[in-house]
Write a protein that holds these residues in place. Structure first.
Motif, PDB file in Angstrom:
ATOM      1  N   THR A 199       0.845  -1.192   0.000  1.00 37.18           N
ATOM      2  CA  THR A 199       0.000   0.000   0.000  1.00 37.18           C
ATOM      3  C   THR A 199       0.883   1.245   0.000  1.00 37.18           C
ATOM      4  O   THR A 199       1.850   1.337   0.770  1.00 37.18           O
ATOM      5  CB  THR A 199      -0.917   0.017   1.237  1.00 37.18           C
ATOM      6  OG1 THR A 199      -1.766  -1.133   1.195  1.00 37.18           O
ATOM      7  CG2 THR A 199      -1.768   1.267   1.277  1.00 37.18           C
ATOM      8  N   THR A 200       0.559   2.209  -0.852  1.00 42.84           N
ATOM      9  CA  THR A 200       1.361   3.422  -0.989  1.00 42.84           C
ATOM     10  C   THR A 200       0.507   4.643  -0.671  1.00 42.84           C
ATOM     11  O   THR A 200      -0.525   4.865  -1.307  1.00 42.84           O
ATOM     12  CB  THR A 200       1.927   3.540  -2.415  1.00 42.84           C
ATOM     13  OG1 THR A 200       2.639   2.336  -2.739  1.00 42.84           O
ATOM     14  CG2 THR A 200       2.877   4.723  -2.528  1.00 42.84           C
ATOM     15  N   ILE A 201       0.954   5.421   0.309  1.00 43.95           N
ATOM     16  CA  ILE A 201       0.195   6.569   0.794  1.00 43.95           C
ATOM     17  C   ILE A 201       0.953   7.856   0.500  1.00 43.95           C
ATOM     18  O   ILE A 201       2.134   7.984   0.842  1.00 43.95           O
ATOM     19  CB  ILE A 201      -0.055   6.466   2.319  1.00 43.95           C
ATOM     20  CG1 ILE A 201      -0.832   5.189   2.647  1.00 43.95           C
ATOM     21  CG2 ILE A 201      -0.807   7.696   2.830  1.00 43.95           C
ATOM     22  CD1 ILE A 201      -0.998   4.958   4.146  1.00 43.95           C
ATOM     23  N   GLY A 202       0.284   8.814  -0.115  1.00 41.86           N
ATOM     24  CA  GLY A 202       0.845  10.145  -0.299  1.00 41.86           C
ATOM     25  C   GLY A 202       0.494  11.025   0.893  1.00 41.86           C
ATOM     26  O   GLY A 202      -0.635  10.970   1.395  1.00 41.86           O
ATOM     27  N   ILE A 203       1.450  11.823   1.339  1.00 40.85           N
ATOM     28  CA  ILE A 203       1.241  12.743   2.461  1.00 40.85           C
ATOM     29  C   ILE A 203       1.339  14.159   1.914  1.00 40.85           C
ATOM     30  O   ILE A 203       2.412  14.606   1.488  1.00 40.85           O
ATOM     31  CB  ILE A 203       2.293  12.539   3.577  1.00 40.85           C
ATOM     32  CG1 ILE A 203       2.408  11.053   3.944  1.00 40.85           C
ATOM     33  CG2 ILE A 203       1.952  13.408   4.780  1.00 40.85           C
ATOM     34  CD1 ILE A 203       1.161  10.426   4.465  1.00 40.85           C
ATOM     35  N   PHE A 237      -4.546  15.578  -6.910  1.00 38.19           N
ATOM     36  CA  PHE A 237      -5.283  14.657  -7.766  1.00 38.19           C
ATOM     37  C   PHE A 237      -4.377  14.079  -8.857  1.00 38.19           C
ATOM     38  O   PHE A 237      -4.401  12.875  -9.131  1.00 38.19           O
ATOM     39  CB  PHE A 237      -6.473  15.377  -8.391  1.00 38.19           C
ATOM     40  CG  PHE A 237      -7.344  14.504  -9.242  1.00 38.19           C
ATOM     41  CD1 PHE A 237      -8.116  13.501  -8.669  1.00 38.19           C
ATOM     42  CD2 PHE A 237      -7.399  14.673 -10.615  1.00 38.19           C
ATOM     43  CE1 PHE A 237      -8.921  12.680  -9.451  1.00 38.19           C
ATOM     44  CE2 PHE A 237      -8.200  13.865 -11.406  1.00 38.19           C
ATOM     45  CZ  PHE A 237      -8.964  12.861 -10.821  1.00 38.19           C
ATOM     46  N   GLU A 238      -3.567  14.935  -9.476  1.00 36.91           N
ATOM     47  CA  GLU A 238      -2.660  14.451 -10.519  1.00 36.91           C
ATOM     48  C   GLU A 238      -1.661  13.447  -9.961  1.00 36.91           C
ATOM     49  O   GLU A 238      -1.376  12.426 -10.590  1.00 36.91           O
ATOM     50  CB  GLU A 238      -1.928  15.627 -11.164  1.00 36.91           C
ATOM     51  CG  GLU A 238      -2.813  16.472 -12.073  1.00 36.91           C
ATOM     52  CD  GLU A 238      -2.024  17.502 -12.860  1.00 36.91           C
ATOM     53  OE1 GLU A 238      -0.786  17.459 -12.848  1.00 36.91           O
ATOM     54  OE2 GLU A 238      -2.669  18.349 -13.503  1.00 36.91           O
ATOM     55  N   LEU A 239      -1.122  13.729  -8.782  1.00 36.99           N
ATOM     56  CA  LEU A 239      -0.151  12.811  -8.190  1.00 36.99           C
ATOM     57  C   LEU A 239      -0.809  11.512  -7.761  1.00 36.99           C
ATOM     58  O   LEU A 239      -0.221  10.429  -7.903  1.00 36.99           O
ATOM     59  CB  LEU A 239       0.548  13.476  -7.000  1.00 36.99           C
ATOM     60  CG  LEU A 239       1.481  14.637  -7.351  1.00 36.99           C
ATOM     61  CD1 LEU A 239       1.990  15.312  -6.090  1.00 36.99           C
ATOM     62  CD2 LEU A 239       2.657  14.156  -8.201  1.00 36.99           C
ATOM     63  N   LEU A 240      -2.021  11.590  -7.236  1.00 34.80           N
ATOM     64  CA  LEU A 240      -2.762  10.387  -6.859  1.00 34.80           C
ATOM     65  C   LEU A 240      -2.883   9.449  -8.049  1.00 34.80           C
ATOM     66  O   LEU A 240      -2.651   8.238  -7.937  1.00 34.80           O
ATOM     67  CB  LEU A 240      -4.151  10.777  -6.345  1.00 34.80           C
ATOM     68  CG  LEU A 240      -5.096   9.629  -5.963  1.00 34.80           C
ATOM     69  CD1 LEU A 240      -4.669   8.981  -4.661  1.00 34.80           C
ATOM     70  CD2 LEU A 240      -6.541  10.135  -5.855  1.00 34.80           C
ATOM     71  N   GLN A 241      -3.219  10.013  -9.202  1.00 29.95           N
ATOM     72  CA  GLN A 241      -3.409   9.199 -10.400  1.00 29.95           C
ATOM     73  C   GLN A 241      -2.082   8.774 -11.031  1.00 29.95           C
ATOM     74  O   GLN A 241      -1.877   7.593 -11.339  1.00 29.95           O
ATOM     75  CB  GLN A 241      -4.243   9.982 -11.415  1.00 29.95           C
ATOM     76  CG  GLN A 241      -5.692  10.188 -10.999  1.00 29.95           C
ATOM     77  CD  GLN A 241      -6.558  10.607 -12.171  1.00 29.95           C
ATOM     78  OE1 GLN A 241      -6.173  11.463 -12.963  1.00 29.95           O
ATOM     79  NE2 GLN A 241      -7.726  10.019 -12.285  1.00 29.95           N
ATOM     80  N   GLN A 293     -14.201  12.665  -2.974  1.00 27.88           N
ATOM     81  CA  GLN A 293     -13.189  12.275  -3.956  1.00 27.88           C
ATOM     82  C   GLN A 293     -12.520  10.967  -3.517  1.00 27.88           C
ATOM     83  O   GLN A 293     -11.814  10.945  -2.508  1.00 27.88           O
ATOM     84  CB  GLN A 293     -12.130  13.359  -4.113  1.00 27.88           C
ATOM     85  CG  GLN A 293     -10.932  12.960  -4.973  1.00 27.88           C
ATOM     86  CD  GLN A 293     -11.340  12.490  -6.359  1.00 27.88           C
ATOM     87  OE1 GLN A 293     -12.084  13.170  -7.056  1.00 27.88           O
ATOM     88  NE2 GLN A 293     -10.854  11.322  -6.774  1.00 27.88           N
ATOM     89  N   PRO A 294     -12.725   9.883  -4.248  1.00 27.21           N
ATOM     90  CA  PRO A 294     -12.088   8.615  -3.882  1.00 27.21           C
ATOM     91  C   PRO A 294     -10.564   8.772  -3.800  1.00 27.21           C
ATOM     92  O   PRO A 294      -9.934   9.379  -4.662  1.00 27.21           O
ATOM     93  CB  PRO A 294     -12.486   7.676  -5.022  1.00 27.21           C
ATOM     94  CG  PRO A 294     -13.768   8.243  -5.556  1.00 27.21           C
ATOM     95  CD  PRO A 294     -13.601   9.734  -5.437  1.00 27.21           C
ATOM     96  N   GLY A 295      -9.985   8.236  -2.743  1.00 29.09           N
ATOM     97  CA  GLY A 295      -8.542   8.299  -2.558  1.00 29.09           C
ATOM     98  C   GLY A 295      -8.081   9.472  -1.721  1.00 29.09           C
ATOM     99  O   GLY A 295      -6.946   9.476  -1.243  1.00 29.09           O
TER     100      GLY A 295
END
Length: 215
Positions: free
Chosen positions: A2-6, A23-27, A66-68
């Motif tokens: 699992t990878t989580i952005g902070i 959003f761009e980084l999430l995708q 927003q999912p994610g």
């Protein structure tokens, strides 16, 4: 893994520039989650204009649905200054087997050697640098050396290792500044289309930026 952005910041207020980058980084980085983290008492700037609860409410409103996107209030709940390394230690304790990606702008990355215990950050997380127009990644000095040692162009490295890499990614830059938004509101102008309507509603209800506090 699992990878989580902070995605931390004062978010005073949060606006579409923040949201689009996240959003761009999430995708693009295929993150499982982008965790928004409003700063409590930031060590490198004056006090915020909106108080912690107002800023937290705005971030929750902006990210709802927003999912994610998730919101983490640990810095606001913690007393004292909000040093990134302390926050990342608590996150690493909470998520020992996850990949953690700390999102920073290029301007913040260039100032990294001034951060408290900055070298420890890469023992706790990856650094994802959101590229801003006009900035260049350093090729000399401690950051240049760090990029040679830890830089990667492989997104998979962020998923296969828990920490230790630096990844630079270009994002769409919306020319929106929280400082300019606050000034606009203090002048009596409407911030519509600079932020979600839900955030705008909170600002109107609380009047938190009606009189711009001295910076």
């Amino acid at each position: 893994m699992t990878t989580i952005g902070i995605f931390g910041g004062t978010f005073d207020p949060i606006h579409f520039g923040h949201l689009r980058t996240a959003f761009e980084l999430l995708q693009a980085l295929r993150l499982n989650e982008m965790r928004f983290m409003p700063a409590g008492t930031p060590p490198h700037r004056d006090t915020t204009v909106a108080d912690a609860e107002q800023r937290l409410a705005m971030v929750k409103a902006a990210t709802e649905g927003q999912p994610g996107f998730t919101v983490d209030d640990r810095e606001i709940r913690r007393e004292g200054l909000s040093y990134s390394v302390d926050t990342m230690r608590t996150l690493r304790a909470d998520f020992p087997d996850h990949s953690l990606c700390l999102i920073v702008g290029m301007d913040a990355f260039l100032g990294l050697p001034k951060w408290h215990q900055w070298r420890e950050l890469l023992e706790l997380a990856h650094l994802v640098v959101a590229h801003r127009p006009g900035w260049r990644a350093p090729s000399m000095g401690p950051l240049g050396e760090l990029l040679v040692d830890r830089g990667t162009g492989r997104i998979n490295d962020l998923h296969e290792q828990r920490a230790g890499c630096i990844y630079i990614h270009a994002v769409t830059q919306l020319e929106i500044s929280s400082t300019e938004v606050r000034k606009l509101i203090a002048m009596g102008r409407d911030p519509r289309y600079l932020m979600p309507d839900s955030v705008r509603a909170i600002i109107e209800q609380t009047g938190c930026y009606k009189t711009q506090a001295k910076r």
